[in-house]
Scaffold this motif. Structure first.
Motif, mmCIF file in Angstrom:
data_model
loop_
_atom_site.group_PDB
_atom_site.id
_atom_site.type_symbol
_atom_site.label_atom_id
_atom_site.label_comp_id
_atom_site.label_asym_id
_atom_site.label_seq_id
_atom_site.Cartn_x
_atom_site.Cartn_y
_atom_site.Cartn_z
ATOM 1 N N LYS A 249 0.858 -1.181 0.000
ATOM 2 C CA LYS A 249 0.000 0.000 0.000
ATOM 3 C C LYS A 249 0.891 1.226 0.000
ATOM 4 C CE LYS A 249 -4.624 0.141 1.863
ATOM 5 N NZ LYS A 249 -5.511 0.043 2.992
ATOM 6 N N ASP A 250 0.687 2.124 -0.969
ATOM 7 C CA ASP A 250 1.496 3.342 -1.037
ATOM 8 C C ASP A 250 0.664 4.552 -0.662
ATOM 9 O OD1 ASP A 250 4.170 2.833 -1.681
ATOM 10 O OD2 ASP A 250 3.654 2.365 -3.751
ATOM 11 N N THR A 251 1.343 5.565 -0.164
ATOM 12 C CA THR A 251 0.681 6.837 0.119
ATOM 13 C C THR A 251 0.705 7.658 -1.160
ATOM 14 O OG1 THR A 251 1.509 6.787 2.381
ATOM 15 C CG2 THR A 251 0.778 8.918 1.551
ATOM 16 N N THR B 88 4.267 8.376 -5.513
ATOM 17 C CA THR B 88 5.661 8.180 -5.089
ATOM 18 C C THR B 88 6.201 9.454 -4.432
ATOM 19 O OG1 THR B 88 6.394 8.785 -7.325
ATOM 20 C CG2 THR B 88 6.190 6.417 -6.842
ATOM 21 N N TRP C 164 8.399 9.960 -2.363
ATOM 22 C CA TRP C 164 9.859 9.976 -2.209
ATOM 23 C C TRP C 164 10.569 10.599 -3.418
ATOM 24 C CZ3 TRP C 164 13.102 7.467 -5.631
ATOM 25 C CH2 TRP C 164 12.507 6.515 -6.478
ATOM 26 N N LYS D 169 12.283 4.658 0.520
ATOM 27 C CA LYS D 169 10.984 3.985 0.569
ATOM 28 C C LYS D 169 10.504 3.684 1.996
ATOM 29 C CE LYS D 169 8.379 2.610 -1.994
ATOM 30 N NZ LYS D 169 7.082 3.280 -2.234
ATOM 31 N N ASP D 170 11.204 4.188 2.989
ATOM 32 C CA ASP D 170 10.775 3.988 4.375
ATOM 33 C C ASP D 170 9.566 4.882 4.661
ATOM 34 O OD1 ASP D 170 11.714 2.910 7.191
ATOM 35 O OD2 ASP D 170 11.152 5.011 7.464
ATOM 36 N N LYS D 171 8.565 4.323 5.322
ATOM 37 C CA LYS D 171 7.328 5.084 5.594
ATOM 38 C C LYS D 171 7.620 6.351 6.400
ATOM 39 C CE LYS D 171 3.828 2.913 3.708
ATOM 40 N NZ LYS D 171 3.819 3.343 2.330
ATOM 41 N N ASN D 172 8.542 6.264 7.374
ATOM 42 C CA ASN D 172 8.864 7.443 8.187
ATOM 43 C C ASN D 172 9.522 8.538 7.354
ATOM 44 O OD1 ASN D 172 7.861 6.198 10.479
ATOM 45 N ND2 ASN D 172 9.827 5.321 11.045
ATOM 46 N N GLU E 110 9.072 9.020 4.136
ATOM 47 C CA GLU E 110 8.004 9.575 3.307
ATOM 48 C C GLU E 110 7.180 10.583 4.100
ATOM 49 O OE1 GLU E 110 5.211 6.739 1.258
ATOM 50 O OE2 GLU E 110 6.722 7.053 -0.293
ATOM 51 N N GLN E 111 6.891 10.237 5.371
ATOM 52 C CA GLN E 111 6.109 11.138 6.226
ATOM 53 C C GLN E 111 6.864 12.442 6.506
ATOM 54 O OE1 GLN E 111 2.878 11.223 7.056
ATOM 55 N NE2 GLN E 111 2.751 9.430 5.728
ATOM 56 N N GLU F 6 -3.634 13.791 1.357
ATOM 57 C CA GLU F 6 -2.948 12.516 1.113
ATOM 58 C C GLU F 6 -3.953 11.387 1.225
ATOM 59 O OE1 GLU F 6 -0.271 10.958 4.327
ATOM 60 O OE2 GLU F 6 -0.434 12.995 5.109
#
Length: 198
Positions: free
Chosen positions: A4-6, A37, A39, A176-179, A181-182, A197
């Motif tokens: 699942k991508d943001t 994407t 990132w 690609k780390d969720k943190n 990206e946040q 988002e």
């Protein structure tokens, strides 16, 4: 594997005193782009639009900001908002060459041709906003567009997938780390450049 991508809707701030159609940009005009994407956003160099696509400039929820996106996608993207259509049926051709402020200050990406609106035949109105965020080194279409218009071909991520020193807010972190990206999303929020988002 299935992941699942943001996805984010990002507001690209147009520089003032630029004309498109009968309108001259003030200090509160934005082009709205969508990406799955986040990132790749530090590597943004251009926005791609369809020359034959019709665009609208709208205000939402009584806010002064003008948001530009494909006319066919206004209702879908801005569902739940009170939408006021200010300029309709803007030809994609009229938006070509418009300049906008970079989302991130990346010295090696700056050039006379960077941070402008370019035409591309891969832009569609089936999803997103009818405007494609373009990071030359991250995606085949992006790369071809960059080559065609002479945009800088520089990486913001190294060979092991970590951000380079040119992106200080996330330097050394896995792209690609969720943190990570946040943190990129939080940076956009702090500059009032994030619409939403998903």
């Amino acid at each position: 594997k299935s992941v699942k991508d943001t996805s984010v809707y990002v507001k690209f701030h147009l520089l003032p005193n630029q004309k498109f159609g009968s309108y001259t940009t003030q200090d509160h005009a934005y082009i709205l782009a969508w990406t799955t994407t986040p990132w790749t956003l530090p590597g943004n160099l251009a926005l791609a639009i369809g020359e034959k696509i019709k665009y609208s400039a709208v205000r939402i929820d009584g806010i002064k900001e003008l948001l530009i996106l494909a006319s066919d996608l206004v209702d879908k993207v801005l569902i739940g908002h009170d939408v006021e259509r200010i300029h309709e049926n803007i030809s994609g051709k009229d938006l070509l060459g418009l300049r906008y402020e970079p989302l991130f200050e990346i010295p090696s990406l700056k050039s006379e041709k960077s941070y402008r609106v370019y035409p591309a035949d891969f832009v569609a109105t089936t999803e997103g906003t009818g405007v494609v965020h373009t990071a030359v080194m991250y995606g085949e279409d992006d790369y071809e567009l960059g080559k065609k218009f002479g945009l800088p071909a520089r990486h913001t991520v190294d060979e092991v997938g970590h951000f380079t020193q040119e992106v200080p807010i996330v330097v050394g972190k896995a792209a690609k780390d969720k943190n990570t990206e946040q943190e990129i999303i939080a940076h956009l929020k702090s500059k009032n450049l994030l619409l939403q988002e998903e």
